[in-house]
Design a protein around this motif. Structure first.
Motif, PDB file in Angstrom:
ATOM      1  N   VAL A  20      66.833  52.720  31.699  1.00 13.19           N
ATOM      2  CA  VAL A  20      66.259  51.308  31.956  1.00 13.19           C
ATOM      3  C   VAL A  20      66.332  50.463  30.247  1.00 13.19           C
ATOM      4  CG1 VAL A  20      63.524  50.500  32.961  1.00 13.19           C
ATOM      5  CG2 VAL A  20      65.115  52.474  33.809  1.00 13.19           C
ATOM      6  N   VAL A  56      58.619  51.657  28.064  1.00 13.35           N
ATOM      7  CA  VAL A  56      59.527  50.883  29.877  1.00 13.35           C
ATOM      8  C   VAL A  56      57.905  50.031  30.072  1.00 13.35           C
ATOM      9  CG1 VAL A  56      60.072  51.001  31.979  1.00 13.35           C
ATOM     10  CG2 VAL A  56      61.081  52.688  30.017  1.00 13.35           C
ATOM     11  N   ASN A  99      69.457  48.929  30.289  1.00 15.07           N
ATOM     12  CA  ASN A  99      69.526  48.261  30.668  1.00 15.07           C
ATOM     13  C   ASN A  99      69.219  46.647  30.171  1.00 15.07           C
ATOM     14  OD1 ASN A  99      71.261  49.685  32.450  1.00 15.07           O
ATOM     15  ND2 ASN A  99      70.281  49.767  34.083  1.00 15.07           N
ATOM     16  N   LYS A 100      67.752  46.979  29.603  1.00 15.68           N
ATOM     17  CA  LYS A 100      66.910  45.797  29.076  1.00 15.68           C
ATOM     18  C   LYS A 100      67.818  45.615  28.107  1.00 15.68           C
ATOM     19  CE  LYS A 100      62.821  46.728  31.296  1.00 15.68           C
ATOM     20  NZ  LYS A 100      61.199  46.815  31.570  1.00 15.68           N
ATOM     21  N   LEU A 124      57.223  51.419  36.941  1.00 15.15           N
ATOM     22  CA  LEU A 124      58.793  50.002  36.495  1.00 15.15           C
ATOM     23  C   LEU A 124      60.168  51.482  37.008  1.00 15.15           C
ATOM     24  CD1 LEU A 124      56.967  48.004  33.587  1.00 15.15           C
ATOM     25  CD2 LEU A 124      57.736  48.134  35.924  1.00 15.15           C
ATOM     26  N   LEU A 125      60.280  52.903  36.899  1.00 15.52           N
ATOM     27  CA  LEU A 125      61.941  53.477  36.902  1.00 15.52           C
ATOM     28  C   LEU A 125      62.177  52.837  37.509  1.00 15.52           C
ATOM     29  CD1 LEU A 125      60.686  57.143  34.438  1.00 15.52           C
ATOM     30  CD2 LEU A 125      61.547  54.391  33.553  1.00 15.52           C
ATOM     31  N   ARG A 126      61.211  53.333  39.035  1.00 14.27           N
ATOM     32  CA  ARG A 126      61.571  52.692  40.368  1.00 14.27           C
ATOM     33  C   ARG A 126      61.419  51.649  40.767  1.00 14.27           C
ATOM     34  NH1 ARG A 126      58.812  56.584  44.579  1.00 14.27           N
ATOM     35  NH2 ARG A 126      60.600  56.347  45.725  1.00 14.27           N
ATOM     36  N   LYS A 127      61.231  50.833  40.615  1.00 11.24           N
ATOM     37  CA  LYS A 127      61.845  49.425  40.674  1.00 11.24           C
ATOM     38  C   LYS A 127      62.730  48.490  39.692  1.00 11.24           C
ATOM     39  CE  LYS A 127      59.432  44.713  39.896  1.00 11.24           C
ATOM     40  NZ  LYS A 127      58.394  44.051  39.612  1.00 11.24           N
ATOM     41  N   GLU A 128      63.043  49.119  38.576  1.00  6.06           N
ATOM     42  CA  GLU A 128      63.759  48.749  37.863  1.00  6.06           C
ATOM     43  C   GLU A 128      65.314  49.218  38.084  1.00  6.06           C
ATOM     44  OE1 GLU A 128      64.522  47.084  35.650  1.00  6.06           O
ATOM     45  OE2 GLU A 128      62.476  46.052  36.013  1.00  6.06           O
ATOM     46  N   VAL A 129      65.281  50.626  38.763  1.00  2.00           N
ATOM     47  CA  VAL A 129      66.189  51.636  38.194  1.00  2.00           C
ATOM     48  C   VAL A 129      65.986  53.097  40.719  1.00  2.00           C
ATOM     49  CG1 VAL A 129      68.111  51.446  37.518  1.00  2.00           C
ATOM     50  CG2 VAL A 129      65.606  53.158  37.483  1.00  2.00           C
TER      51      VAL A 129
END
Length: 547
Positions: free
Chosen positions: A315, A206, A318-319, A217-222
């Motif tokens: 994530v 990720v 989703n990407k 990035l996990l918190r930002k993406e989802v």
């Protein structure tokens, strides 16, 4: 075959180590014949660190690695409530229930019910537990384990189920709890080390090579996947059949803190044979309580191992991921992305060596739980059914033999039923819901039995008999009621019945088998107190951060 030679060496080495250790510790001194205490309670000689390790190895299985990662993919960090609330529950069990169990010197949970109530209550619950362990717990662990073998190594489901059952049987049926508990100490090492390796890799992917950055990035993406308390309509998730459902129905808001979640956890950690059996096998009460504290700290770590990888997989999907990742996540029958494929898919991305370690961790979790469940099933059958109704004069040697046969039959039945679970999307939720048909009654029977002296045997029997019918009526009569809330409602109904029947029948007098409770019974060591305070503080901080 996706395992490279180095992976196979690591995995085969792990398998040989576990089987060899299990058979080694199962040996008896020359002239000593294995008796029921040796086989079912590990000779009552487990130190605190073995108790704690065995508790976690018995608890963490495919339903966590595969099922909870799948729920992490679908629901996010909210599913970690099961783990963090379990750590709090362990403290309650260690302080208020273990002293009672160990003082009475029981072998089984139904045995406690006989001591507190009567044979009818003991037998009813013994039958419930045997059916639950075989048809829900053993079956689901075998299915999820075989699913991982199918996803990673393309092993046919049938062969995977048979292979895992045989692996667990090789040492556990012969050695009993002693073999299970001591191999669990090694299993936990593989479980944690391999689990952390998978988490690191997932976050590394990720974060494009930076695991710490990947976590951010996990918190930002989802961001929605980092909410611990879900509101109604906040998150709609796949139902595994092409439609959607409200995540609130699985984790209904504050009920996970003050409602049905406590019933789930106390029933599991406090009154569940294959969990409490480890504490009953401790050298003494202090060792048992310190073992529970050790297990509590490990539970706090578990979401990092079993939930975060599921969110990372979401994530990646989703990407866009790469074609092979999406293909592996997709169910070949329905053509839909299947939540429970998240963890096995991630394992395929590990480098040589680490893949073998992570696969060993997953197998360790599966096999240790299978061995524990089968051993406890055989314990209940032997001590509470066979010895009481079939052969009251059974010798120690015969009890051990019957226990081994019962364990084998339990494995056989579970292996035959396991393939039927193939239509599930989140097997973890299946396990929680159908275990919850029994949990409200179990919780009520034990809670009132320990803390209310007026509780009568007929009141407890009523609770045991009605818990499944009441749960069934509410499930189909109120289909929109979340199952955690349903458990809370069933418990309140059963509690009211217990109070009413006990007061009417006992005319306000204490039951002759009631338990004497005093402050001395609940005293704990300073080490336990410090550990409990630290665990409670960590839980509070986690919920403040992720509320």
């Amino acid at each position: 075959m996706l395992l490279e030679p180095l992976d196979l060496i690591v995995f085969i080495g792990y398998g040989c180590l576990i089987i060899g250790l299990g058979l080694f510790v199962s040996r008896e001194k020359k002239g000593h014949v294995k008796d029921s205490k040796d086989y079912f309670l590990a000779s009552k000689a487990l130190p605190w660190w073995a108790v704690g390790a065995s508790l976690i190895a018995s608890n963490i299985s495919a339903e966590q690695f595969i099922g909870m990662s799948g729920s992490g993919f679908a629901l996010g960090l909210a599913i970690a409530t099961y783990e963090w609330m379990a750590a709090a529950t362990l403290l309650v069990v260690a302080i208020f229930f273990l002293p009672v169990y160990i003082k009475k010197g029981i072998y089984t949970m139904p045995g406690f019910l006989l001591d507190r109530y009567d044979a009818r209550v003991r037998t009813t619950m013994a039958v419930f537990w045997i059916l639950l362990y075989v048809l829900v717990n053993l079956t689901s662990v075998l299915y999820l384990g075989a699913l991982s073998l199918n996803t990673i190594l393309d092993v046919p489901m049938t062969y995977g189920i048979i292979g895992l059952a045989m692996f667990a049987m090789v040492y556990s049926i012969y050695g009993g709890l002693k073999a299970v508990a001591w191999t669990d100490v090694v299993q936990v090492f593989f479980l944690v080390a391999g689990g952390l390796a998978t988490t690191y890799l997932a976050l590394n992917i990720v974060g494009d090579g930076n695991a710490w950055e990947g976590l951010g990035l996990l918190r930002k993406e989802v961001p929605g996947h980092f909410s611990m308390i879900l509101d109604k309509g906040e998150m709609m998730i796949s139902d595994g059949k092409g439609g959607v459902e409200d995540a609130y129905s699985l984790l209904p808001g504050l009920s996970v803190l003050v409602g049905g979640m406590w019933i789930v956890n106390l029933s599991y950690w406090g009154f569940n044979q294959y969990i409490t059996q480890r504490a009953l096998a401790a050298k003494d009460l202090n060792e048992a309580q310190l073992g529970v504290i050790f297990a509590g700290f490990l539970k706090l770590l578990m979401p990092l191992i079993v939930v975060i990888p599921g969110i990372a997989a979401l994530v990646i999907v989703n990407k866009g991921g790469d074609g092979s990742f999406i293909q592996s996540m997709t169910d070949p029958v329905s053509g839909l992305i299947k939540s429970d494929r998240a963890y096995p898919t991630l394992l395929q991305l590990l480098p040589a060596g680490l893949k073998g370690l992570a696969f060993a961790a997953l197998t360790a979790a599966i096999v240790s739980s299978l061995a524990s469940m089968a051993n406890s099933t055989s314990t209940i059958f032997t001590m509470d059914i066979y010895k009481q109704y079939i052969d009251k004069d059974a010798t120690e040697v015969k009890q051990v033999r019957v226990g081994r046969i019962a364990a084998f039959v339990a494995f056989l039945v579970a292996a035959l039923v396991a393939p039927a679970l193939g239509t599930l999307d989140q097997a973890f939720q299946f396990i929680q819901e159908y275990t919850g048909f029994v949990s409200p009654g179990v919780f009520a029977i034990f809670f009132f039995g320990v803390f209310w002296k007026k509780t009568t045997s007929n009141a407890a029997l009523t609770a045991a008999v009605l818990t499944i019918p009441l749960s069934t009526v509410l499930k189909f009569g109120m289909p929109d009621l979340p199952f955690l809330d349903r458990m809370g409602v069933v418990f309140l109904i059963i509690a009211a019945l217990i109070v009413a029947i006990s007061l009417f029948e006992g005319k306000g007098k204490d039951h002759p088998k009631s338990i004497e409770i005093n402050k001395e019974l609940f005293k704990t060591s300073m080490t336990f107190k410090i550990g409990a305070i630290v665990i409670a503080a960590i839980i509070a901080v986690l919920y403040i951060i992720f509320w």
